[in-house]
Design a protein around this motif. Structure first.
Motif, mmCIF file in Angstrom:
data_model
loop_
_atom_site.group_PDB
_atom_site.id
_atom_site.type_symbol
_atom_site.label_atom_id
_atom_site.label_comp_id
_atom_site.label_asym_id
_atom_site.label_seq_id
_atom_site.Cartn_x
_atom_site.Cartn_y
_atom_site.Cartn_z
ATOM 1 N N GLY A 1 56.580 47.783 16.719
ATOM 2 C CA GLY A 1 56.042 47.185 15.498
ATOM 3 C C GLY A 1 55.161 48.131 14.697
ATOM 4 O O GLY A 1 55.011 49.308 15.020
ATOM 5 N N GLU A 2 54.560 47.570 13.646
ATOM 6 C CA GLU A 2 53.757 48.359 12.706
ATOM 7 C C GLU A 2 52.255 48.248 12.934
ATOM 8 O O GLU A 2 51.480 48.914 12.261
ATOM 9 N N GLY A 3 51.833 47.402 13.862
ATOM 10 C CA GLY A 3 50.415 47.116 14.051
ATOM 11 C C GLY A 3 49.544 48.324 14.301
ATOM 12 O O GLY A 3 48.486 48.482 13.689
ATOM 13 N N MET A 4 49.976 49.198 15.207
ATOM 14 C CA MET A 4 49.149 50.363 15.526
ATOM 15 C C MET A 4 49.118 51.359 14.370
ATOM 16 O O MET A 4 48.071 51.927 14.075
ATOM 17 N N ALA A 5 50.237 51.546 13.711
ATOM 18 C CA ALA A 5 50.256 52.445 12.542
ATOM 19 C C ALA A 5 49.286 51.932 11.484
ATOM 20 O O ALA A 5 48.525 52.716 10.893
ATOM 21 N N LYS A 6 49.275 50.642 11.267
ATOM 22 C CA LYS A 6 48.354 50.053 10.282
ATOM 23 C C LYS A 6 46.904 50.194 10.736
ATOM 24 O O LYS A 6 46.022 50.477 9.935
ATOM 25 N N ALA A 7 46.658 50.013 12.031
ATOM 26 C CA ALA A 7 45.298 50.141 12.567
ATOM 27 C C ALA A 7 44.742 51.548 12.368
ATOM 28 O O ALA A 7 43.528 51.724 12.236
ATOM 29 N N PHE A 8 45.636 52.529 12.308
ATOM 30 C CA PHE A 8 45.239 53.924 12.122
ATOM 31 C C PHE A 8 45.355 54.355 10.652
ATOM 32 O O PHE A 8 45.239 55.527 10.342
ATOM 33 N N HIS A 9 45.599 53.398 9.764
ATOM 34 C CA HIS A 9 45.703 53.634 8.322
ATOM 35 C C HIS A 9 46.879 54.525 7.960
ATOM 36 O O HIS A 9 46.769 55.371 7.066
ATOM 37 N N GLY A 10 47.991 54.316 8.668
ATOM 38 C CA GLY A 10 49.228 55.014 8.350
ATOM 39 C C GLY A 10 49.143 56.517 8.536
ATOM 40 O O GLY A 10 48.238 57.042 9.189
ATOM 41 N N GLN A 11 50.115 57.199 7.957
ATOM 42 C CA GLN A 11 50.184 58.642 8.118
ATOM 43 C C GLN A 11 48.955 59.349 7.557
ATOM 44 O O GLN A 11 48.491 60.331 8.135
ATOM 45 N N ASP A 12 48.406 58.860 6.446
ATOM 46 C CA ASP A 12 47.217 59.494 5.871
ATOM 47 C C ASP A 12 46.034 59.420 6.832
ATOM 48 O O ASP A 12 45.313 60.402 7.020
ATOM 49 N N GLY A 13 45.829 58.258 7.439
ATOM 50 C CA GLY A 13 44.739 58.101 8.401
ATOM 51 C C GLY A 13 44.946 58.955 9.638
ATOM 52 O O GLY A 13 44.007 59.584 10.141
ATOM 53 N N ILE A 14 46.178 58.980 10.127
ATOM 54 C CA ILE A 14 46.492 59.792 11.307
ATOM 55 C C ILE A 14 46.232 61.267 11.006
ATOM 56 O O ILE A 14 45.638 61.987 11.815
ATOM 57 N N ARG A 15 46.624 61.718 9.818
ATOM 58 C CA ARG A 15 46.405 63.121 9.436
ATOM 59 C C ARG A 15 44.907 63.433 9.382
ATOM 60 O O ARG A 15 44.461 64.482 9.858
ATOM 61 N N ARG A 16 44.112 62.519 8.827
ATOM 62 C CA ARG A 16 42.656 62.739 8.772
ATOM 63 C C ARG A 16 42.068 62.809 10.184
ATOM 64 O O ARG A 16 41.207 63.652 10.462
ATOM 65 N N ILE A 17 42.509 61.932 11.066
ATOM 66 C CA ILE A 17 42.022 61.929 12.453
ATOM 67 C C ILE A 17 42.360 63.257 13.128
ATOM 68 O O ILE A 17 41.504 63.872 13.769
ATOM 69 N N VAL A 18 43.591 63.697 12.986
ATOM 70 C CA VAL A 18 44.018 64.951 13.625
ATOM 71 C C VAL A 18 43.253 66.136 13.041
ATOM 72 O O VAL A 18 42.764 66.987 13.791
ATOM 73 N N ASP A 19 43.126 66.195 11.725
ATOM 74 C CA ASP A 19 42.391 67.300 11.106
ATOM 75 C C ASP A 19 40.948 67.331 11.605
ATOM 76 O O ASP A 19 40.430 68.394 11.974
ATOM 77 N N THR A 20 40.305 66.162 11.643
ATOM 78 C CA THR A 20 38.923 66.069 12.119
ATOM 79 C C THR A 20 38.833 66.488 13.584
ATOM 80 O O THR A 20 37.945 67.257 13.968
ATOM 81 N N MET A 21 39.765 66.010 14.399
ATOM 82 C CA MET A 21 39.757 66.312 15.825
ATOM 83 C C MET A 21 39.947 67.807 16.072
ATOM 84 O O MET A 21 39.215 68.408 16.866
ATOM 85 N N VAL A 22 40.911 68.426 15.403
ATOM 86 C CA VAL A 22 41.177 69.855 15.629
ATOM 87 C C VAL A 22 40.004 70.700 15.151
ATOM 88 O O VAL A 22 39.568 71.617 15.850
ATOM 89 N N GLU A 23 39.460 70.385 13.981
ATOM 90 C CA GLU A 23 38.323 71.162 13.468
ATOM 91 C C GLU A 23 37.099 70.996 14.377
ATOM 92 O O GLU A 23 36.421 71.974 14.698
ATOM 93 N N ALA A 24 36.814 69.766 14.797
ATOM 94 C CA ALA A 24 35.662 69.509 15.672
ATOM 95 C C ALA A 24 35.855 70.153 17.043
ATOM 96 O O ALA A 24 34.916 70.711 17.615
ATOM 97 N N SER A 25 37.083 70.113 17.565
ATOM 98 C CA SER A 25 37.365 70.726 18.866
ATOM 99 C C SER A 25 37.216 72.236 18.790
ATOM 100 O O SER A 25 36.675 72.864 19.707
ATOM 101 N N SER A 26 37.683 72.816 17.706
ATOM 102 C CA SER A 26 37.598 74.266 17.525
ATOM 103 C C SER A 26 36.151 74.738 17.440
ATOM 104 O O SER A 26 35.816 75.833 17.891
#
Length: 150
Positions: free
Chosen positions: A33-58
């Protein structure tokens, strides 16, 4: 990406040895289903999470060294694809499998725990509900065995 373009040869990324791309390499099956994608604000939200995670991890004093010599452009793309695929947000995963992509990195349990903390902060910053965060982390958890240095 044009027809016949291998997934490992994207513009702006360092070259890597060829491998066979397959969604099974993502390390987990997607949510229904679409529930989890919506909870993460779709591809834009997922991209922001990944960018934040990689920059913070680095930049992290504990795990930054693990990320120091990695192609951040490719890393962000493949983690985005992985998360997007698992969250059923309309992506395919073109990266290597978890064991191959983490081979020889020397990742220990404490490093993995720190990365999870960084990811949790990124998800919280994006406004992902705690329950959705936990559901996602439970999908990622079994990958530990392929990521940790034995």
């Amino acid at each position: 990406m044009g027809p016949g373009t291998p997934p490992y040869a994207r513009p702006g990324e360092e070259s890597v040895d060829p491998y066979v791309a397959d969604n099974r390499n993502a390390g987990a099956s997607p949510f229904d289903g679409e529930g989890m994608a919506k909870a993460f604000h779709g591809q834009d939200g997922i991209r922001r999470i990944v960018d934040t995670m990689v920059e913070a991890s680095s930049a992290d004093p504990v795990i930054g060294e693990i990320f120091a010599n990695h192609d951040k452009i490719r890393l962000k793309r493949t983690i985005f694809e992985q998360f997007c695929y698992i969250l059923n947000a309309g992506c395919s995963y073109t990266g290597r499998d978890m064991a191959a992509s983490h081979k020889d990195l020397g990742i220990q349990k404490a490093d993995m725990n720190r990365l999870v903390e960084v990811l949790q902060r990124a998800m919280t910053t994006e406004g992902v509900a705690f329950q959705a965060q936990n559901r996602f982390l439970s999908k990622l958890a079994p990958m530990r065995r392929d990521v940790l240095q034995k």
